[in-house]
Design a protein around this motif. Structure first.
Motif, PDB file in Angstrom:
ATOM      1  N   LEU A 121     -26.275  19.395  44.649  1.00 39.11           N
ATOM      2  CA  LEU A 121     -27.487  18.613  44.366  1.00 39.11           C
ATOM      3  C   LEU A 121     -27.166  17.435  43.451  1.00 39.11           C
ATOM      4  CD1 LEU A 121     -30.122  21.463  43.903  1.00 39.11           C
ATOM      5  CD2 LEU A 121     -30.361  19.516  45.450  1.00 39.11           C
ATOM      6  N   MET A 122     -26.299  17.664  42.483  1.00 42.83           N
ATOM      7  CA  MET A 122     -25.896  16.579  41.584  1.00 42.83           C
ATOM      8  C   MET A 122     -25.194  15.475  42.370  1.00 42.83           C
ATOM      9  SD  MET A 122     -27.025  17.128  38.605  1.00 42.83           S
ATOM     10  CE  MET A 122     -26.106  16.017  37.539  1.00 42.83           C
ATOM     11  N   ASP A 123     -24.318  15.886  43.293  1.00 40.42           N
ATOM     12  CA  ASP A 123     -23.616  14.891  44.117  1.00 40.42           C
ATOM     13  C   ASP A 123     -24.616  14.030  44.890  1.00 40.42           C
ATOM     14  OD1 ASP A 123     -21.304  15.954  43.183  1.00 40.42           O
ATOM     15  OD2 ASP A 123     -20.794  17.063  45.022  1.00 40.42           O
ATOM     16  N   GLU A 124     -25.589  14.701  45.509  1.00 39.74           N
ATOM     17  CA  GLU A 124     -26.595  13.965  46.277  1.00 39.74           C
ATOM     18  C   GLU A 124     -27.417  13.037  45.372  1.00 39.74           C
ATOM     19  OE1 GLU A 124     -27.149  13.559  49.330  1.00 39.74           O
ATOM     20  OE2 GLU A 124     -26.307  15.249  50.441  1.00 39.74           O
ATOM     21  N   SER A 125     -27.642  13.463  44.151  1.00 37.50           N
ATOM     22  CA  SER A 125     -28.539  12.710  43.270  1.00 37.50           C
ATOM     23  C   SER A 125     -27.986  11.331  42.923  1.00 37.50           C
ATOM     24  CB  SER A 125     -28.842  13.492  41.999  1.00 37.50           C
ATOM     25  OG  SER A 125     -27.735  13.460  41.134  1.00 37.50           O
ATOM     26  N   ALA A 126     -26.708  11.115  43.183  1.00 34.97           N
ATOM     27  CA  ALA A 126     -26.128   9.793  42.930  1.00 34.97           C
ATOM     28  C   ALA A 126     -26.824   8.728  43.780  1.00 34.97           C
ATOM     29  CB  ALA A 126     -24.634   9.820  43.220  1.00 34.97           C
ATOM     30  N   SER A 127     -27.438   9.145  44.893  1.00 34.54           N
ATOM     31  CA  SER A 127     -28.126   8.173  45.753  1.00 34.54           C
ATOM     32  C   SER A 127     -29.582   7.946  45.363  1.00 34.54           C
ATOM     33  CB  SER A 127     -28.102   8.646  47.213  1.00 34.54           C
ATOM     34  OG  SER A 127     -26.829   9.090  47.576  1.00 34.54           O
ATOM     35  N   LEU A 128     -30.053   8.631  44.342  1.00 28.69           N
ATOM     36  CA  LEU A 128     -31.446   8.427  43.911  1.00 28.69           C
ATOM     37  C   LEU A 128     -31.608   7.047  43.268  1.00 28.69           C
ATOM     38  CD1 LEU A 128     -32.229  11.885  42.227  1.00 28.69           C
ATOM     39  CD2 LEU A 128     -33.485  10.923  44.151  1.00 28.69           C
ATOM     40  N   PRO A 129     -32.835   6.498  43.306  1.00 27.41           N
ATOM     41  CA  PRO A 129     -33.083   5.260  42.554  1.00 27.41           C
ATOM     42  C   PRO A 129     -32.714   5.496  41.080  1.00 27.41           C
ATOM     43  CG  PRO A 129     -35.040   5.920  43.806  1.00 27.41           C
ATOM     44  CD  PRO A 129     -34.048   7.027  43.948  1.00 27.41           C
ATOM     45  N   PRO A 130     -32.152   4.463  40.404  1.00 28.65           N
ATOM     46  CA  PRO A 130     -31.596   4.649  39.058  1.00 28.65           C
ATOM     47  C   PRO A 130     -32.532   5.372  38.067  1.00 28.65           C
ATOM     48  CG  PRO A 130     -31.174   2.434  39.837  1.00 28.65           C
ATOM     49  CD  PRO A 130     -31.998   3.099  40.884  1.00 28.65           C
ATOM     50  N   ASP A 131     -33.806   4.994  38.058  1.00 30.40           N
ATOM     51  CA  ASP A 131     -34.698   5.640  37.090  1.00 30.40           C
ATOM     52  C   ASP A 131     -34.893   7.123  37.421  1.00 30.40           C
ATOM     53  OD1 ASP A 131     -36.027   4.747  39.436  1.00 30.40           O
ATOM     54  OD2 ASP A 131     -37.963   5.129  38.482  1.00 30.40           O
ATOM     55  N   ARG A 132     -34.956   7.438  38.715  1.00 29.66           N
ATOM     56  CA  ARG A 132     -35.112   8.836  39.124  1.00 29.66           C
ATOM     57  C   ARG A 132     -33.843   9.638  38.837  1.00 29.66           C
ATOM     58  NH1 ARG A 132     -39.401   9.801  38.050  1.00 29.66           N
ATOM     59  NH2 ARG A 132     -38.761  11.887  38.569  1.00 29.66           N
ATOM     60  N   GLU A 133     -32.716   8.966  38.987  1.00 33.31           N
ATOM     61  CA  GLU A 133     -31.456   9.669  38.788  1.00 33.31           C
ATOM     62  C   GLU A 133     -31.345  10.179  37.349  1.00 33.31           C
ATOM     63  OE1 GLU A 133     -27.891   7.391  39.244  1.00 33.31           O
ATOM     64  OE2 GLU A 133     -26.637   9.174  38.964  1.00 33.31           O
ATOM     65  N   GLN A 134     -31.766   9.317  36.430  1.00 31.26           N
ATOM     66  CA  GLN A 134     -31.694   9.698  35.022  1.00 31.26           C
ATOM     67  C   GLN A 134     -32.574  10.922  34.737  1.00 31.26           C
ATOM     68  OE1 GLN A 134     -32.925   6.512  32.517  1.00 31.26           O
ATOM     69  NE2 GLN A 134     -31.303   6.905  31.032  1.00 31.26           N
ATOM     70  N   SER A 135     -33.790  10.880  35.242  1.00 29.44           N
ATOM     71  CA  SER A 135     -34.715  11.985  35.038  1.00 29.44           C
ATOM     72  C   SER A 135     -34.178  13.263  35.694  1.00 29.44           C
ATOM     73  CB  SER A 135     -36.074  11.598  35.619  1.00 29.44           C
ATOM     74  OG  SER A 135     -36.802  12.738  35.960  1.00 29.44           O
ATOM     75  N   PHE A 136     -33.593  13.100  36.890  1.00 26.99           N
ATOM     76  CA  PHE A 136     -33.062  14.243  37.609  1.00 26.99           C
ATOM     77  C   PHE A 136     -31.918  14.903  36.830  1.00 26.99           C
ATOM     78  CE2 PHE A 136     -30.315  16.293  40.752  1.00 26.99           C
ATOM     79  CZ  PHE A 136     -31.236  17.097  41.402  1.00 26.99           C
ATOM     80  N   ARG A 137     -31.070  14.065  36.230  1.00 26.61           N
ATOM     81  CA  ARG A 137     -29.961  14.619  35.453  1.00 26.61           C
ATOM     82  C   ARG A 137     -30.447  15.444  34.268  1.00 26.61           C
ATOM     83  NH1 ARG A 137     -24.872  13.188  36.719  1.00 26.61           N
ATOM     84  NH2 ARG A 137     -24.849  11.773  38.494  1.00 26.61           N
ATOM     85  N   LYS A 138     -31.497  14.957  33.646  1.00 24.74           N
ATOM     86  CA  LYS A 138     -32.046  15.693  32.510  1.00 24.74           C
ATOM     87  C   LYS A 138     -32.638  17.030  32.992  1.00 24.74           C
ATOM     88  CE  LYS A 138     -35.110  15.358  28.641  1.00 24.74           C
ATOM     89  NZ  LYS A 138     -36.520  15.101  28.444  1.00 24.74           N
ATOM     90  N   PHE A 139     -33.338  16.939  34.109  1.00 26.66           N
ATOM     91  CA  PHE A 139     -33.931  18.143  34.716  1.00 26.66           C
ATOM     92  C   PHE A 139     -32.840  19.184  35.020  1.00 26.66           C
ATOM     93  CE2 PHE A 139     -34.813  19.994  39.031  1.00 26.66           C
ATOM     94  CZ  PHE A 139     -35.793  20.895  38.665  1.00 26.66           C
ATOM     95  N   MET A 140     -31.753  18.711  35.635  1.00 24.72           N
ATOM     96  CA  MET A 140     -30.689  19.635  36.008  1.00 24.72           C
ATOM     97  C   MET A 140     -29.975  20.201  34.779  1.00 24.72           C
ATOM     98  SD  MET A 140     -30.765  20.205  39.181  1.00 24.72           S
ATOM     99  CE  MET A 140     -29.203  20.849  39.767  1.00 24.72           C
ATOM    100  N   LYS A 141     -29.888  19.390  33.745  1.00 32.68           N
ATOM    101  CA  LYS A 141     -29.248  19.858  32.521  1.00 32.68           C
ATOM    102  C   LYS A 141     -30.029  21.066  31.972  1.00 32.68           C
ATOM    103  CE  LYS A 141     -27.687  17.845  28.275  1.00 32.68           C
ATOM    104  NZ  LYS A 141     -27.901  16.741  27.352  1.00 32.68           N
ATOM    105  N   ASN A 142     -31.357  20.944  31.976  1.00 33.67           N
ATOM    106  CA  ASN A 142     -32.178  22.064  31.513  1.00 33.67           C
ATOM    107  C   ASN A 142     -32.082  23.268  32.447  1.00 33.67           C
ATOM    108  OD1 ASN A 142     -32.979  20.739  29.255  1.00 33.67           O
ATOM    109  ND2 ASN A 142     -34.904  19.983  30.132  1.00 33.67           N
ATOM    110  N   GLN A 143     -31.984  22.992  33.738  1.00 33.09           N
ATOM    111  CA  GLN A 143     -31.854  24.102  34.692  1.00 33.09           C
ATOM    112  C   GLN A 143     -30.525  24.835  34.495  1.00 33.09           C
ATOM    113  OE1 GLN A 143     -34.258  25.287  36.634  1.00 33.09           O
ATOM    114  NE2 GLN A 143     -35.665  23.712  35.950  1.00 33.09           N
ATOM    115  N   HIS A 144     -29.482  24.067  34.161  1.00 31.36           N
ATOM    116  CA  HIS A 144     -28.203  24.687  33.829  1.00 31.36           C
ATOM    117  C   HIS A 144     -28.341  25.601  32.622  1.00 31.36           C
ATOM    118  CE1 HIS A 144     -25.340  22.254  36.318  1.00 31.36           C
ATOM    119  NE2 HIS A 144     -24.730  23.409  36.247  1.00 31.36           N
TER     120      HIS A 144
END
Ligand SMILES: [Zn+2]
Length: 459
Positions: free
Chosen positions: A163-186
């Protein structure tokens, strides 16, 4: 504790609330006409001596009651359906809380109705029952958890990585939010503490999953009544003033004293925790303790939950790219996370803090018979038998209000015929369902599910 004056039929008033609930859209909290109070009604008033012979059934309660005395297979997955009242009786008579030797003996006949994950857990329990017959379900689950958690986390972490690999294709603002989300999920996955806001809707949802396995109808009704209102969107803002209708449902006496969502949330959590402690329900007590810490802004350790994850992923993180190929790729990946109906490890991880009653109940709950609207009511489907089939609770929930032909993609197109053969048999032998209802049903299934069933055996 006071539970007097509790109306056991109060469940009926909540569907409007559920509709507004974010989980409902995901099909996670869909109420299939289906829950216990109506069954209680059916058992005590209308059907002391079974269904009347020769009179076609009309109500949902009667439809589901068919599964008590007849073998009927789920419209989708073709597994045998379990009558909800049978499960309730097992719970209330202590089948799940006793030594596993007795549990295995009484539940063995129902092994065949279980989903894969649950069935695998049962097989393990059966093995332990031979070695240590006096153990209890919760002890076995804790033992299984110790043995399986590492492998479960490894599987989940691999999917996270993709999922992290795929998230590289997200729009930049979404990518940042997604990374934070995944960090908490980790952090959830590895049980590390972090700060998270209290979410009353999630609290209400989690309680709705824990309440059914409490072996006391009045307590179930009371807890539902006070926790349900928290799924209302008005609770999302902690300073909202709670309207008197909702406030009164929680507590008439407190309604005069409290005003804000936060005050009511804290009160409900307090009440629920007291009851959880009295019942020795660690899962409920833990949920309350974590909720309190969230409200106080403290760090918490939260167990990873598939449903939480999917909810936040779809409703928040990927909402702005909904319908794009990237969205589907990511949702597809997330759906590969093991869940309690597909994986034994996932089941035991989820029930690590559950007591034996809950574990026993959850082994069978996905298999109970529910009335499934072929054309979803949310999309204008009618509520008579020509639009209703029987499906297991797991499939009913998973489909939600998705068009039936889409959900059918997951299944062998011949499965519905098995269900129809069961129903046709009952109609031919006992005339409990009318011919016109079955013909109507098959037409609706053709229109909505794009599946043609054969009703030529109807006499
Ligand atoms: Zn099913």
């Amino acid at each position: 504790m006071r539970v007097s004056g509790v109306n056991i039929f109060s469940y009926d008033n909540k569907s409007a609330n559920r509709q507004r609930n974010g989980y409902a859209d995901l099909g996670l909290l869909r109420i299939s006409s289906a829950t216990m109070p109506e069954d209680t009604f059916v058992k005590t008033l209308s059907f002391k001596a079974g269904l009347p012979s020769g009179i076609p059934i009309k109500t949902h309660g009667q439809y589901r009651y068919l599964t008590k005395e007849h073998d009927i297979h789920c419209f989708y997955c073709k597994r045998l359906l379990l009558y909800a009242g049978t499960l309730q009786d097992m719970l209330d008579s202590g089948v799940f809380s006793g030594p596993i030797k007795d549990f295995v003996e009484k539940v063995k006949p129902y092994r065949k109705v279980m989903k894969k994950g649950q069935g695998d857990v049962f097989d393990q329990i059966e093995k332990y029952a031979k070695k240590s017959p006096q153990t209890h379900l919760s002890e076995i689950v804790q033992f299984l958890y110790q043995n399986s958690i590492k492998r479960l986390v490894r599987t989940q972490a691999k999917i996270f990585k993709k999922l992290m690999d795929e998230s590289a294709s997200l729009p930049p603002d979404r990518e940042q939010s997604f990374r934070k989300f995944m960090k908490n999920q980790h952090k959830r996955l590895y049980e590390k503490a972090y700060k998270e806001d209290f979410n009353p809707e999630k609290f209400a949802y989690k309680m709705s999953k824990m309440i059914p396995s409490i072996p006391n109808a009045e307590l179930r009704a009371y807890l539902s009544r006070i926790t349900e209102p928290m799924s209302d969107p008005i609770f999302a803002n902690k300073d909202s003033v709670i309207p008197s209708e909702l406030a009164n449902r929680i507590s008439k006496s407190k309604a005069a004293k409290f005003r804000t969502a936060n005050e009511f949330s804290e009160y409900v959590i307090y009440r629920v925790q007291k009851i959880g402690e009295r019942l020795d329900r660690q899962d409920i007590v833990r949920l309350c303790e974590i909720s309190k810490r969230m409200i106080e802004g403290k760090n918490v350790i939260i167990q990873f939950s598939n449903k939480d994850f999917m909810h936040d992923l779809v409703k928040k993180e990927l909402a702005s790219i909904k319908g794009t190929p990237l969205y589907y790729r990511m949702v597809y990946l997330a759906n590969k996370l093991p869940n309690s109906s597909s994986s034994m490890r996932s089941f035991v991880a989820k029930h690590r803090y559950s007591n034996s009653d809950t574990i026993g109940y959850k082994l069978l709950e996905p298999s109970i018979a529910t009335v499934e609207h072929v054309k979803a009511r949310a999309n204008g489907g009618v509520d008579d038998l020509t639009n209703c089939v029987l499906a297991c609770k797991a499939d009913n929930n998973e489909r939600g209000s998705m068009p039936q032909y889409l959900y059918m993609d997951k299944w062998n197109k011949r499965n519905p015929q098995v269900f129809f053969n069961d129903i046709i048999n009952i109609a031919n032998k006992e005339h409990l369902i009318s011919i016109s209802d079955i013909k109507g049903m098959s037409q609706t299934v053709l229109d909505e599910g794009h599946v043609k069933v054969d009703t030529s055996k109807l006499k």
